[in-house]
Every structure is written in C-alpha cells, then in structure tokens.
Design an enzyme around this catalytic site. Sequence first.
Site, PDB file in Angstrom:
ATOM      1  CE  LYS A  40      -3.929   2.102   2.500  1.00  0.00           C
ATOM      2  NZ  LYS A  40      -4.854   1.997   3.634  1.00  0.00           N
ATOM      3  CB  SER A  95      -8.234   3.894   2.449  1.00  0.00           C
ATOM      4  OG  SER A  95      -7.445   3.237   3.430  1.00  0.00           O
ATOM      5  CB  SER A 130      -8.830   1.025   5.324  1.00  0.00           C
ATOM      6  OG  SER A 130      -9.537   2.184   5.010  1.00  0.00           O
TER       7      SER A 130
HETATM    8  N1  GLN Z   1     -13.605   4.611   5.714  1.00  0.00           N
HETATM    9  C1  GLN Z   1     -12.998   5.097   6.911  1.00  0.00           C
HETATM   10  C2  GLN Z   1     -12.563   6.527   6.737  1.00  0.00           C
HETATM   11  O1  GLN Z   1     -12.818   7.045   5.717  1.00  0.00           O
HETATM   12  C3  GLN Z   1     -11.847   4.221   7.319  1.00  0.00           C
HETATM   13  C4  GLN Z   1     -10.651   4.403   6.496  1.00  0.00           C
HETATM   14  C5  GLN Z   1      -9.508   3.561   6.976  1.00  0.00           C
HETATM   15  O2  GLN Z   1      -9.702   2.562   7.669  1.00  0.00           O
HETATM   16  N2  GLN Z   1      -8.318   3.998   6.625  1.00  0.00           N
HETATM   17  O3  GLN Z   1     -11.991   7.128   7.580  1.00  0.00           O
END
Ligand code: GLN
Length: 491
Positions: A78, A158, A182
């Site tokens: 990532k 994400s 995410s």
């Molecule tokens: N969807 C959540 C956010 O937008 C979690 C994102 C994540 O876990 N990095 O913050």
Amino acid sequence: MTNLTNLTITEALKGLESKDFSAVELTQAHIDAMGKAKGLNAFITETPEAALEQAATSDKRRANGTAGALEGIPIAMKDLFCTEGVQTTAGSHILEGFVPPYESTVSQKLKDAGTISLGKTNLDEFAMGSSNTTSHFGNVINPWKRQNDDADLVPGGSSGGSSAAVAARMAMGATGTDTGGSIRQPAAFTGIVGMKPTYGRCSRWGVVAFASSLDHPGPFARTVKDCALMLEAMSGHDPKDATSANIAVPNFAAALTGDIKGMKIGIPKEFRMDGMPTEIEKLWEQGISWLKDAGAEPVDISLPHTQYALPVYYVIAPAEASSNLARYDGVRYGLRVNGDGQTLEEMYFKTRSQGFGEEVKRRIMIGTYVLSAGYYDAYYRKAQRVRRLILEDFEKAFEVCDTILTPTAPSAAFAIGENEDDPIKMYLNDIFTVTANLAGLPAISVPGGLDSQGLPLGLQIIGKAWDEETVLRVGGVIENAVDFKAVPKGI
Ligand code: GLN
C-alpha cells in the site's frame, strides 16, 4: 506449467522449494498479470525491474539455504508505507514525488522474510475513504462485476489498490492499513481475506499517519493461512514505535487447527441494524450455522454503545488527522506552491489548498473544530470517554464468548459514483468494522459467499486483544465451510 498467479502463497512456497519454478518466473508471471490489468489502476508506482532483481537474489538465497519464511513471494505494498528509494504518495498530490530515505518497519520485515515488492498500490488520499475514489491518482476499479451489468464497481477503501491487486491475481499478498475498516471492507468487496491485528502488533513506524491511535497495518491474501503467514512476517516489537507492544509473535498458521468445538461465538444484537439488507442478514445466519456445525456455540451478546461508534470515530479520526497532517506545509516534503513567493504564510496556504483533496480538507476542518478551545470538551473529550465505554462493552462481552461474528460491511461493492453525494452514506460503510479500531481488537474478514448479483460478501470475526490465533482459527473454519471458489470475471 500451472498458472502461477493462481497459486496461494502456501502453494507457491512449496513449488519454489521443490524447484517447480523459480522466484524470477513467479515474479515475471505477476508482472505480466499487472500489465494485463492496468485498467484497474491498482498501482500508483510499479517497480518491475527492481522486483526481478530481488527475485534473482531470492533464488540465490533459496539455493544457498538461507531462504526466509516468505522467500520469493511477490507482494504489493500500500502506498502509505514508506519505501526507501521508491516514491511514496499516500494517494495525495501533496506527497507526489516524495522518495523516502528510509523503509517502514513492516515493509522491511517483509523484505527480510524474502518477499518481492511489485510496487506501491493506490489508495484513498491519506487512507480517508471507503471506495478508493479520493485518490489523487484516480479511482481503482474492482475486478468483480455484477452479473448482467458492466458498471465499474469500487474495490473498497482505503486499501482498494491492494485488495484489487490480490483479487485480480497481480500479487499473492499485499499490505494494507485499517483505521476504521480499510483492510476488512476492501477484502469483503473483492472476495479475499484481510486482517487487522491487535493495536501494537504491527509497527506503525514509517507508515504515513492518518489517525495514530486507530491506524493498524495488516495483511491481505487469498486464504486465511496465507494471511497468517503474512501477519507473522509483519508483526513484532519495534522500539521505533512507542505504541508497539513487546509481546512474542506466535506461529499464527499453527493456530489453524479447525477445532472450534465448545467455543462460544458472540452475536451482538446491536449489529442487527434497521434496514439491513436481507442478503447480509442471510449471510450472517449462514455464518452462525457453519460455526454451529463445527461444534461452536452461538451466544447472544450486547455491545450497547455500538450506535455511538461512527460518531465517535468521526470526531477522533479527524482530530488526529488534522494534527498529523499539519506537517505537510511545503517545507519538508513533496509539493511546494510558491505563488508569487510573497510570504511564508502564502506559501503554506497555496501548498495546502492545492495539495490536499476535498475529503482530506473536510477532515482537517472537522478535526481542528473539535480540538478548538471552545469545543474540545463538547466533542473531543466526550468522544474519548465514549470510546472507553465501547472498549468496556467488548471486555464484558468477552467474559461470555471467545470471538464475535458479524458481517463485514452493510452491502456488497457499489458502483463508482454511488454514495458520493452524501459523505454520511459513505461513512456508514464502516458501521460493522469501526468498533474494533476504537477498541484496538484483532479482526478478520473472510469471504462468506456471493450475493444475488454474483458479488462477494464478507464475514467478520473479532477477537480478544492479542488473540489473533482464535480469530484466524474461526476464520479458517468459515473458509472451509464456504469453500469459496468464485473468481472475478476474466481471471
Ligand atoms: N472509511 C474510513 C474513513 O474514511 C476508514 C478508512 C480507513 O480505515 N483507513 O476514515
């Protein structure tokens, strides 16, 4: 030769060991797959030449008897993990062109285990999102499609580039980070396994920070066992991260005994939300009956503060983000917009206005608001208190159960553009995952089957702190029961 990209990590390790193929051949097969699937936009930076060099060195290590635990396995990273000499962007324009002079602990550990990095995967900007549509480098497209419908679907977010890469057989495993869901939500949306360990199990050093008390590095792979192997390589105490725990790393794969007889599986009544799609309800019931068939006992539990989890998350995560992102000022990293170069303040203003996208700006504004002198007590302090109650709910529940089973996400993958009109709708994606981040508990998403449109759905298992082994064991039982063989179109 069998199609090398369809092998699991476990199978590939066997094949490498018995010289059925080399790490160079395995890596080349994945580089070819990346070339064919470019349209998914899963990678921001591809590093094929470096990967082939690493693979050649890996073959030498295996030949001279110094193979690591994941020797020769091609993976994707990532683009939130800093990688020495390789651009690291966090999906943001503000970090475009930033080449770290150091390597994150987790990516270094994976290198030390013998893995080969194919490149850096796309993500929502600074890991803020559930759909991989906020990246400065464009949307990632899910390799899965609905039956009879050609709409491009999101891969989850994400860590959507990582999930798409593993699902589309471009990489055998990948890293992700999970701040509110995410890793688990993208795993569910792409029909693969994703795990967030206990907070402190994997070092955050060298991972671009979003919300430091919620960020969890973790693995993606196509089987629970592969996930266990990846996690073991990524875990361990790191003096460079003050929140890294000095706790021994177990042999996670050995936990997959398949034996869950007598185990108590908590079913939280508060997760039965009004308006939950019947397919998700059915999937959950199916999961419960698989675990029962394997000799476990479902028990009703209550997590009464669940309804506050999302509001609490959307106070704490932006608060921490606004502080963490203050460092992007045009002086130290990446983008600098000088304008006419009149004043330092003008340079800050222009750099940050042009460098950050809409979602990141929204979070910075919410974060600075809830931390401001006038509202700190009303929002931030209160959220911290409720976070404690959420943790206590879990502690009470774990007095009567060993793990908790829930769906991973409230829907299957949605089309790009859906849920974009209203940020709250997007935030609801994390309704089942976010409590485990607030409480720092280990949790996995395992494919649970397909919905009526032919899209994968995930089941989530949440465990006690430091008990990844039970989470993996239960995950393995679900994996055996579901026997998930479906693959995205064209794979
Ligand atoms: N969807 C959540 C956010 O937008 C979690 C994102 C994540 O876990 N990095 O913050």
